[in-house]
Design a protein around this motif. Structure first.
Motif, PDB file in Angstrom:
ATOM      1  N   ASN A 386      41.663  80.312  23.854  1.00  0.00           N
ATOM      2  CA  ASN A 386      40.220  80.345  24.093  1.00  0.00           C
ATOM      3  C   ASN A 386      39.603  78.948  24.083  1.00  0.00           C
ATOM      4  O   ASN A 386      38.652  78.683  24.823  1.00  0.00           O
ATOM      5  N   ILE A 387      40.129  78.060  23.268  1.00  0.00           N
ATOM      6  CA  ILE A 387      39.594  76.695  23.246  1.00  0.00           C
ATOM      7  C   ILE A 387      39.876  75.989  24.560  1.00  0.00           C
ATOM      8  O   ILE A 387      39.027  75.265  25.091  1.00  0.00           O
ATOM      9  N   THR A 388      41.072  76.188  25.125  1.00  0.00           N
ATOM     10  CA  THR A 388      41.367  75.563  26.419  1.00  0.00           C
ATOM     11  C   THR A 388      40.415  76.073  27.495  1.00  0.00           C
ATOM     12  O   THR A 388      39.965  75.312  28.359  1.00  0.00           O
ATOM     13  N   THR A 389      40.098  77.359  27.446  1.00  0.00           N
ATOM     14  CA  THR A 389      39.143  77.910  28.419  1.00  0.00           C
ATOM     15  C   THR A 389      37.738  77.381  28.170  1.00  0.00           C
ATOM     16  O   THR A 389      36.998  77.071  29.114  1.00  0.00           O
ATOM     17  N   LEU A 390      37.352  77.243  26.899  1.00  0.00           N
ATOM     18  CA  LEU A 390      36.039  76.689  26.577  1.00  0.00           C
ATOM     19  C   LEU A 390      35.917  75.235  27.023  1.00  0.00           C
ATOM     20  O   LEU A 390      34.838  74.784  27.431  1.00  0.00           O
ATOM     21  N   ILE A 391      37.002  74.488  26.961  1.00  0.00           N
ATOM     22  CA  ILE A 391      36.987  73.102  27.437  1.00  0.00           C
ATOM     23  C   ILE A 391      36.656  73.082  28.929  1.00  0.00           C
ATOM     24  O   ILE A 391      35.809  72.303  29.393  1.00  0.00           O
ATOM     25  N   ALA A 392      37.328  73.949  29.684  1.00  0.00           N
ATOM     26  CA  ALA A 392      37.063  74.016  31.122  1.00  0.00           C
ATOM     27  C   ALA A 392      35.621  74.441  31.386  1.00  0.00           C
ATOM     28  O   ALA A 392      34.929  73.865  32.234  1.00  0.00           O
ATOM     29  N   ALA A 393      35.140  75.451  30.644  1.00  0.00           N
ATOM     30  CA  ALA A 393      33.771  75.935  30.846  1.00  0.00           C
ATOM     31  C   ALA A 393      32.751  74.845  30.524  1.00  0.00           C
ATOM     32  O   ALA A 393      31.773  74.650  31.259  1.00  0.00           O
ATOM     33  N   GLY A 394      32.956  74.124  29.431  1.00  0.00           N
ATOM     34  CA  GLY A 394      32.023  73.080  29.049  1.00  0.00           C
ATOM     35  C   GLY A 394      31.962  71.955  30.058  1.00  0.00           C
ATOM     36  O   GLY A 394      30.884  71.459  30.399  1.00  0.00           O
ATOM     37  N   LEU A 395      33.113  71.541  30.576  1.00  0.00           N
ATOM     38  CA  LEU A 395      33.129  70.461  31.556  1.00  0.00           C
ATOM     39  C   LEU A 395      32.524  70.910  32.881  1.00  0.00           C
ATOM     40  O   LEU A 395      31.875  70.116  33.571  1.00  0.00           O
TER      41      LEU A 395
END
Length: 742
Positions: A386-395
């Motif tokens: 989920n953190i890897t997906t949140l990184i993509a979403a935030g960027l």
């Protein structure tokens, strides 16, 4: 007494209650495709022939796009029409008249040194070569100020924001930060003004917007001559209320229009999709969600039923969050929202499979202890994925704009709601259930007191899938070559959003049903034509670039539906996804991949991080290549599907690599290839069940969702299959080969 279950229960209850309240009280905004909206037609009015070129109009479109984003309108459509018109469509706007005023403002911002006070507008010195002609403008009180030529312009502004100073008594004001040479120029400008005595008009600096002085503050007495105000920032103060300050900040931040524009038309337009398409898509979503729920219940029994309840809560929480943020929902967005429900089952499946392992490996186990261990041991994999997906979403949110930025918001909300659903709501329900005496006596009803069909078969056969890793890599390489050859040989069929097209508008003597028009145009060979109504007697057809023969065929088709048809507009339109938006999205995606690589390298090892990102890039290329071979359009809907694949594709690899890290402890001396194979076999049941849960929804959307969602669901199905394959047979073999070389 352990209070954790009670705390989780209270958190879950509070989250659901708050979400239910928001969902019932806050209306959600529907996009142009579902509800229609306001259409504003602007026309550029260049002052010189050089300003009237296509490039100036294209730059104007990009500035307007920034202003629309700042207005808080999500999912707008902005495209050039002809050589000098710009069509802006805004869904669900509360005050379209004000929006038209803001969009049409030129917003020419300049900063001037005040030379003195003029008694008349003509009281100016004669211009000299070394001293350009000054200008006279009235300040806020009506006093005429003589202004030197502009020292700074809006191009020197880095950012602007509306602020409220309650303690200092300044009220609402606008803060401005300069960039580049603007910082030094502001320092020089205020330093020269500070050389004059307090109260002298020449100690003032005039801030001019659209040839009107909006603020002319005195430089503070504390500023010494030639010292100036350093730091590159200032404030615009005045008698602003909150809306005035926010509008001014919006105009400054959005930038000045390259050429003036004028609103020549404003009207309400109907939805771009018909009622039948919307109804079919809704039924597809309901059926797909029901099939996924039945599958989870069949596999995990009572735990599956509780997970289904938690997923319903997940949908409620996500919907409430989108409504609270004022997000605009389009049909692909709603489909992606429904898909996210299927993907949110991933964390539940991961926990339940872990609990099954614990139950099978312990002596005289209990479902309650196995479930607690399952949540504990699955947490790291859930967090990492989920953190890897949140990184993509935030960027995507911070680096992109327009619909790509909106997707980042939706993706981030989905991830956070998914974690709340799995780690809080599902756990609270499951812990309550396994504590019941009836389930303690009948553990097989829980769904975790047996290993499952897939795991049993793998345990009996124990296949060595990673015996020849290079063979799997060869298959992946062949798939990449085939996909790349499709892109090279057939090219990509970019949609109207990327390439522009043609817009034809008609007035009809009798009202024309837009659904009938869409069906008739599809039968005539234009299945991708977008039809909108405006009032009862106006119809607009927007499609790809047409020859005159094709345009005549569209006119004949519309004429057959009405007694009399008059063509009132026929012109080329530009892409609604402009060049800057596409470049921003590409930059955001590249940076997101890099950030995911850095995180995965830090959490695992560099070879595992490299393998996961390489598998993700493999999925993207193959998905694009398949669409190239099939001749499917690469449009805004495909872009949404591609971003979804990127957001979720890395999850399978993360779960697998988390198991490799767990099994590859220093005290274990097994070869890396054997460890990777065992990790693959242990996580395979979770991969299969998660994929099946999402596949039910996607298949229903592809078969029952109508033409609008067929390509969207097809792209996601391809991404699901390819992503599942690559996590097992691309990322893992690549990690093995890289490990051999370290």
């Amino acid at each position: 007494m352990n209070r954790s279950p009670h705390i989780r229960g209270l958190i879950a209850l509070a989250a659901v209650a708050l979400s239910l309240y928001v969902a019932l009280t806050v209306p959600v905004h529907l996009g142009l495709d579902l509800r229609g909206g306001t259409q504003i037609v602007l026309e550029t009015r260049p002052s010189t022939a050089a300003d009237g070129d296509d490039e100036a109009t294209d730059r104007t479109v990009e500035v307007l796009r920034g202003r629309v984003d700042a207005l808080g309108v999500a999912e707008p459509t902005i495209a050039r029409s002809g050589s000098d018109r710009i069509v802006v469509e805004l869904p669900g706007l509360q005050d379209p008249r004000k929006a038209a005023d803001v969009l049409g403002r030129t917003a020419q911002l300049t900063f001037h040194q005040v030379v003195g006070v003029a008694t008349d507008a003509d009281d100016l010195p004669e211009p000299l070569p070394e001293r350009p002609r000054q200008q006279v403008l009235a300040d806020e009180s009506g006093q005429l100020l003589r202004l030197q030529v502009a020292s700074l312009t809006g191009r020197d502004v880095e950012k602007a924001a509306a602020r409220f100073d309650q303690q200092g008594g300044a009220g609402w004001h606008v803060t401005i930060d300069f960039r580049g040479s603007g910082e030094k120029e502001w320092d020089r400008l205020t330093g020269e003004a500070a050389c004059h005595a307090p109260g002298d008009p020449a100690r003032r600096v005039a801030i001019v917007l659209d040839n009107k002085v909006i603020s002319s503050p005195q430089v503070a007495p504390s500023v010494a001559c030639r010292s100036g105000i350093s730091g590159g920032s200032t404030q615009i103060t005045g008698s602003f209320d909150d809306s005035d300050a926010k509008e001014l900040a919006l105009l400054i931040k959005g930038g000045a229009l390259p050429v003036p524009v004028e609103t020549i038309e404003q009207r309400t337009v109907g939805p771009t999709l018909g009622a039948e398409a919307i109804t079919a898509s809704a039924w597809a979503a309901v059926i797909g969600t029901a099939l996924t729920s039945l599958f989870i219940i069949a596999v995990y029994r009572i735990m599956g039923a509780l997970a289904t309840m938690a997923l319903a809560c997940y949908g409620l929480v996500s919907y409430a969050a989108l409504a609270a943020l004022g997000a605009t929902l389009t049909l692909p967005g709603l489909a992606g929202f429904v898909l996210a429900i299927g993907m949110a089952v991933d964390a539940n499946v991961l926990v339940f499979e872990r609990a099954r392992e614990e139950y099978a490996s312990r002596h005289r186990p209990t479902p309650r202890a196995s479930l607690a261990a399952g949540f504990r041991r699955a947490f790291s994999a859930i967090a990492d994925s989920n953190i890897t997906t949140l990184i993509a979403a935030g960027l995507l949110f911070f680096l992109a704009s327009g619909p790509v930025r909106g997707f980042g918001v939706t993706l981030g909300i989905g991830v956070l709601a998914s974690m709340l659903s799995a780690l809080v709501i599902t756990r609270a329900l499951a812990e309550y259930a396994v504590a019941r005496p009836r389930l303690r006596r009948r553990p097989h009803l829980t769904g975790i007191a047996h290993t499952g069909t897939v795991r049993d078969r793998l345990t009996r056969t124990n296949p060595n899938l990673m015996r020849h890793p290079r063979r799997w890599l060869a298959v992946s390489a062949a798939a990449l070559v085939l996909a790349a050859s499709g892109i090279a040989a057939r090219g990509l069929d970019f949609g109207v959003e990327f390439t522009g097209g043609r817009l034809i508008e008609y007035t009809t003597s009798t009202p024309v049903d837009p659904d009938r028009a869409r069906t008739a145009l599809a039968d005539a060979g234009f299945p991708r034509a977008v039809v909108q109504t405006s009032g009862e007697h106006q119809l607009t057809v927007r499609t790809h670039h047409l020859s005159n023969t094709q345009a005549a065929a569209i006119t004949d088709t519309i004429t057959d539906l009405a007694r009399q048809t008059d063509k009132i507009r026929d012109e080329a339109i530009g892409p609604s996804l402009g060049k800057e938006l596409r470049q921003g999205a590409l930059i955001a995606l590249v940076v997101a991949l890099g950030a995911q690589f850095v995180y995965l390298t830090a959490r695992f090892r560099w070879l595992l991080g490299t393998s996961a990102v390489a598998a993700l890039a493999h999925d993207v290329v193959i998905l694009i290549g398949v669409f190239a071979w099939l001749g499917k359009p690469v449009d805004g809907v495909f872009l949404a599907a591609l971003l979804t694949v990127i957001g979720y594709s890395v999850n399978d690899s993360v779960v697998l690599f988390d198991r490799i890290r767990e099994m590859g402890r220093p005290d274990r001396k097994e070869p890396f290839a054997r460890t990777a194979n065992q990790a693959l076999l242990q996580t395979l049941p979770r991969t299969v069940n998660t994929g099946m849960g999402a596949a039910f929804i996607l298949t229903a959307l592809a078969v029952l969702g109508g033409e609008t969602l067929t390509d969207f669901a097809l792209a996601l199905l391809i991404g699901l299959v390819v992503g599942t394959y690559s996590s097992m047979f691309t990322a893992t073999p690549l990690a093995i080969e890289l490990h051999k070389r370290t």
